[in-house]
Design an enzyme around this catalytic site. Structure first.
Site, mmCIF file in Angstrom:
data_model
loop_
_atom_site.group_PDB
_atom_site.id
_atom_site.type_symbol
_atom_site.label_atom_id
_atom_site.label_comp_id
_atom_site.label_asym_id
_atom_site.label_seq_id
_atom_site.Cartn_x
_atom_site.Cartn_y
_atom_site.Cartn_z
ATOM 1 N N GLU A 285 0.862 -1.238 -0.087
ATOM 2 C CA GLU A 285 0.000 0.020 0.016
ATOM 3 C C GLU A 285 0.870 1.304 0.068
ATOM 4 O O GLU A 285 0.557 2.250 -0.533
ATOM 5 C CB GLU A 285 -1.000 0.032 1.280
ATOM 6 N N PRO A 329 -8.701 4.451 2.232
ATOM 7 C CA PRO A 329 -8.763 3.357 2.959
ATOM 8 C C PRO A 329 -8.962 2.210 1.991
ATOM 9 O O PRO A 329 -9.520 2.421 0.956
ATOM 10 C CB PRO A 329 -9.717 3.110 4.148
ATOM 11 N N ARG A 330 -8.654 0.869 2.239
ATOM 12 C CA ARG A 330 -8.590 -0.170 1.474
ATOM 13 C C ARG A 330 -9.811 -0.762 1.030
ATOM 14 O O ARG A 330 -9.986 -0.894 -0.370
ATOM 15 C CB ARG A 330 -7.800 -1.377 2.395
ATOM 16 N N ASP A 331 -10.789 -0.754 1.833
ATOM 17 C CA ASP A 331 -12.161 -1.281 1.341
ATOM 18 C C ASP A 331 -12.829 -0.457 0.509
ATOM 19 O O ASP A 331 -13.114 -0.910 -0.775
ATOM 20 C CB ASP A 331 -13.183 -1.593 2.726
ATOM 21 N N SER A 334 -10.667 -0.715 -2.966
ATOM 22 C CA SER A 334 -10.997 -1.923 -3.589
ATOM 23 C C SER A 334 -12.353 -1.978 -4.358
ATOM 24 O O SER A 334 -12.511 -2.413 -5.510
ATOM 25 C CB SER A 334 -10.906 -2.947 -2.564
#
Ligand SMILES: Cc1cc2nc3c(=O)[nH]c(=O)nc-3n(C[C@H](O)[C@H](O)[C@H](O)COP(=O)(O)OP(=O)(O)OC[C@H]3O[C@@H](n4cnc5c(N)ncnc54)[C@H](O)[C@@H]3O)c2cc1C
Ligand code: FES
Lengths: 635, 248
Positions: A285, A329-331, A334
């Site tokens: 990341e 953020p990742r969620d 994605s």
């Protein structure tokens, strides 16, 4: 079942101290009489085993690899967070606590999350003292960088190999205690079952992966530190051997499983390129600090990235989330990638990827600076894909990465089985519905080094009566069950390989229980997995015997547990009729496609109890005393 | 793509072992080498035969668990690469690929391509740590470490413990492995207190495990996935001398 989280009283910043003041202590002479089993030797397990041994307990530690140095903690690239405020950018324990709680979409306990932030600074002190060569400024102080979901720089790192360096420090400390005769290490050993005596965890059954022999170990307490279970999706950023078996066996013996479906899908992994693929490699990341993510504005654009002019590129994260941009953020990152790919804007041969582009960063800082920051990641990319990413953008795609879910634990990290603890990624404690980058090495480490060694005494102080014995009928019984289970797998002699079934399971889980979920899909998934289970137990083929090294048998036993775990994950995702963090239910979204959280109904931790093949839900209501949950926005 | 794997099969430490040939088709360029072996193993299972035992875990070049001697080279045809990072595009259609385990007296074969590398752990046990307990550390920035020193320590610390250095060395020397660990710790201020005992104890154990001595051929540095420099061994030798003089 009553879920008592055992949160100590007092102000947030006093809770951990108040706890320690009241916890029972054990004098050094008595500690020597107490045995603790630690299953797992990653950051959480090695840290716990070494520290417990330093304190005087007798420790048996287990891992399935040939050495503790290979636990999957080794693969963490990006870094570890700590609220040191070395950058003077307004960071503090409270801010880190708040970022973590918000990052998890308010689905974790305040007290646990605060403690995580509180213990982060001493953890960096600890690792520096153990010889971790963290990145430094020219003046000799420690350097930091940013990670997703935060606006300060609190991430410490050792090149692109932070996990390796932390793990090697923990491994070294562990082997120091092995040399001192305080820890007995059992490598190439896989836990097959948990043994309960009078309802308390008193030992385990282990399979020696070289000889195939089943062995019994008894102790006064058992600690599970077996890492994440995202291999349930088969394709993931995890190691091939990562499994959910140890916690699944514990679950079947009575430990509640919390939030099993909360899985982090990482936005920047290498895309799948073939059916035979066994693993998806993560690109850290940290690359999003300098790389910009985009897809063409035209569907199915056939041009090479270099031929697409600036104004025909859609930097969709910067467009949708201007204040966090590429560091959303990742969620969120994605899901945004999935949205573009599903809408037909994906790139790469299979149109299953997006670009991560360093052109602007190279123009701004120069090639050398980018090489110094990410050199080993670019090398790794080239080794795997054969492509030079300094010249052309990387192709990246979302991949299953981290299990927020895991065994339910209270503030002491004890599961619902007395004397059974869970530390590190295999528990559900601090990350809520989404984990922030670089918070997980932290959690695994503080669980193992600082928290468990200060809470286990509170239980062991009352467990001083008579040491457990492997001749107890409970061990006899557990070993017999394991033997039957192994025999049953070997006896099927069907026609399909273990990998065949794992691919099937992975396909269902990825389609229905990953980045976005819906009622119909989840119901269908449960049906399909039931069928896979039925077929597995009828038609799997495992060659070779059980009294020898048999890698197929190992895979089969792990897969049998993953199949059952998959059903629980879908059950959990189906039951939670809201969207929060990584759990995105299509039926519950806002007008602009963001997660729609329903605090009034779902502000609880789901803890599932296993009852003869069925799952019964228990709820731990989350009480927010210090922070009011807000809508999580990164716009 | 089609290749023939010529693979070392050995049923246990006492078995004599022999090569067996396995023609495999249906391979693609972008399969990794280990995925090609997975593919072969699936075929073997369907044919009711025992699979080939080989090792891996992370499959991304960092855990050090994989390690196969391929066509006479540790980890295959490329410099600085692990077996798991090797892809079939490095071979040609119709190739015969010779696949063997690490061969070194100190790494006994367990089965097929799997060897026992626990000798490395026993070297580590002898002093690859800093003897301070959890909970006793001073503030992290209390001791400043120049970037150049931290970077050099990191260069050595990057070792993944795969054993390619030993496997490729004609003397089966573990000098690069041992030197890398010692230099990582001894370069840092935190490692100084125990520097001399660390050097003595770890090199002693290395010899005890039966690893050969280093004759500076440089083969190890080429195969090391992390490109750890052979100059580490020269540095170790200097440290060894110093530790003898220091008499501690
Ligand atoms: C590719 C990747 C990159 C990451 N990058 C970062 C990052 O930059 N920052 C960050 O904070 N986090 C990162 N993470 C997450 C973080 O690395 C993990 O969550 C953390 O290291 C888990 O540590 P652990 O000790 O709980 O488990 P692990 O390190 O996975 O250890 C598990 C241990 O349990 C043993 N074990 C497992 N099952 C059994 C069994 N049945 N019987 C016996 N032993 C068993 C294994 O042998 C091993 O020793 C990353 C994760 C991945 C996959
Ligand atoms: S499998 Fe981990 S380095 Fe190759």
């Amino acid at each position: 079942m009553l879920l008592d989280s055992k949160i100590p009283e007092g102000r947030l910043e006093d809770k951990w101290r108040n706890y320690q003041l009241k916890a029972q202590l054990i004098n050094p002479a008595n500690k020597k009489k107490l045995r603790v089993i630690v299953v797992g030797a990653g950051l959480a397990g090695a840290g716990a085993a070494a520290t417990l041994a330093e304190l005087g307990y007798r420790v048996d530690c287990f891992c399935y690899q040939d050495s503790a140095r290979r636990a999957h903690s080794v693969a963490a690239q990006g870094g570890v967070n700590a609220a040191k405020n070395y950058q003077h950018d307004g960071d503090s324990v409270y801010r880190m606590f708040y970022d973590t709680l918000k990052g998890g979409d308010f689905r974790s306990r305040e007290a646990n999350t605060y403690r995580l932030a509180e213990l982060s600074a001493p953890l960096i002190d600890h690792f520096v003292q153990q010889g971790v060569p963290f990145a430094r400024e020219y003046g000799g102080t420690l350097e930091n960088r940013s990670f997703g979901g935060v606006q300060v720089q609190r991430t410490f790192y050792a090149r692109g190999q932070t996990g390796q360096q932390l793990l090697l420090a923990a491994y070294s400390q562990l082997y120091k205690m092995i040399a001192a005769g305080k820890v007995t290490m059992h490598t190439r050993s896989e836990m097959m079952d948990l043994v309960l005596v009078d309802g308390k965890a008193k030992g385990i059954i282990v399979r020696d992966l070289v000889s195939g022999e089943l062995k019994r170990f008894a102790a006064d307490a058992v600690v599970l530190a077996t890492g994440g279970y995202s291999r349930v999706f088969r394709l993931s950023t995890l190691a091939i051997g990562c499994n959910g078996s140890a916690i699944w066996k514990a679950h079947k013996k009575g430990a509640c499983f919390a939030a099993p479906s909360f899985t982090q899908i990482h936005p920047t992994a290498l895309p799948q390129s073939s059916e035979a693929q066994s693993k998806l490699t993560l690109m850290s990341e940290s690359l999003r600090n300098d790389g910009r993510i985009w897809v063409p504005k035209t569907k199915g654009d056939q041009r090479t990235p270099g031929e697409i002019p600036e104004e025909e590129r859609d930097y969709y994260l910067e467009r949708r989330y201007p204040s966090f941009g590429n560091l959303a953020p990742r969620d969120i990152a994605s899901r945004a990638a999935k949205e573009r790919i599903d809408a037909g804007y994906g790139v790469g041969r299979l149109k299953n990827a997006v670009y991560l582009d360093f052109k602007d960063a190279i123009a701004r800082f120069g090639l050398e600076v980018i090489k110094d920051r990410y050199g080993n990641l670019f090398n790794m990319y080239q080794k795997i894909t054969g492509i030079n990413a300094y010249k052309t953008p990387m192709l990246i795609s979302p991949a299953a990465h981290f299990s927020m879910g895991g065994l339910w634990v209270d503030y002491e990290l004890m599961t619902t089985i007395p004397g059974l603890y869970a530390v590190g990624e295999c528990n559900f404690s601090d990350h809520g519905a989404n984990r922030l980058g670089a918070n997980s090495l932290l959690q695994a480490s503080v669980d193992g080094y600082f928290i468990l060694p200060n809470t286990i005494n509170n239980y062991l102080a009352g467990a001083m009566q008579g040491s457990p014995d492997t001749n107890h009928p409970a061990f006899e019984e557990a070993e017999r069950e394991v033997r039957n289970h192994v025999d049953r797998v070997l006896g099927i002699q069907g026609s399909k390989t273990v990998d065949h079934f794992h691919r099937e399971l992975g396909r269902v889980m990825w389609q229905e229980c990953a980045m976005s979920r819906n009622k119909k899909g989840l119901e269908k998934a449960i049906d399909q997995i039931e069928k896979i289970r039925e077929e597995f137990w009828r038609d799997v083929s495992v060659t070779g015997g059980d009294k020898e090294m048999n890698t197929e048998l190992e895979k089969a036993l792990r897969l049998a547990d993953f199949i059952e775990l998959g059903i629980l994950m879908c059950t959990d995702a189906l039951q939670r009729e809201e969207s929060c963090g990584a759990h995105f239910r299509e039926e519950y979204q806002t007008d602009d496609g963001e997660a729609f959280r329903k605090d009034e109904e779902y502000s609880y931790v789901s803890a599932w109890e296993y009852q003869k093949g069925d799952f019964v839900l228990h709820k731990e209501q989350l009480k927010f005393e210090f922070v009011q949950p807000t809508v999580r926005s990164y716009k | 793509m089609q290749v023939t794997f010529k693979i070392w099969r050995q049923n246990g430490p006492k078995d004599k072992g022999k090569f067996e040939s396995y023609p495999v088709d249906d391979l693609t360029d972008d399969m990794s080498f280990l995925e090609a072996l997975d593919h072969l193993n699936e075929r073997l299972v369907v044919a009711g035969k025992q699979v080939i035992a080989f090792e891996y875990d992370c499959r991304e070049g960092i855990c050090g668990q994989c390690g196969i001697f391929i066509n006479g080279r540790a980890h295959g045809p490329h410099d600085h690469m692990t077996t798991c990072q090797l892809h079939m595009r490095s071979f040609k259609d119709g190739d015969t690929i010779v696949v063997e385990p690490w061969r070194a007296a100190s790494f006994p074969i367990i089965k097929d391509l799997v060897v026992d590398r626990s000798a490395f752990d026993r070297i580590i046990e002898k002093g690859a740590y800093i003897s301070s307990q959890t909970g006793t550390a001073p503030e992290a920035n209390a001791i400043l470490i120049p970037k150049s020193v931290a970077d050099k320590a990191m260069d050595a610390a990057a070792c993944i413990g795969c054993g390619a250095c030993v496997a490729t060395c004609k003397n089966s020397s573990a000098a690069l492995f041992t030197a890398a660990k010692i230099n990582h710790l001894n370069r840092l201020p935190q490692g100084k207190a125990e520097q001399h005992t660390r050097v003595k104890e770890m090199t002693w154990q290395m010899n005890l495990e039966g690893f050969g001595s280093c004759t500076f051929t440089g083969a190890c540095e080429v195969e090391c996935p992390e490109g750890i420099s052979i100059s580490n061994i020269a540095e170790l030798n200097a440290r060894l001398l110093k530790s003898k003089i220091s008499g501690s």
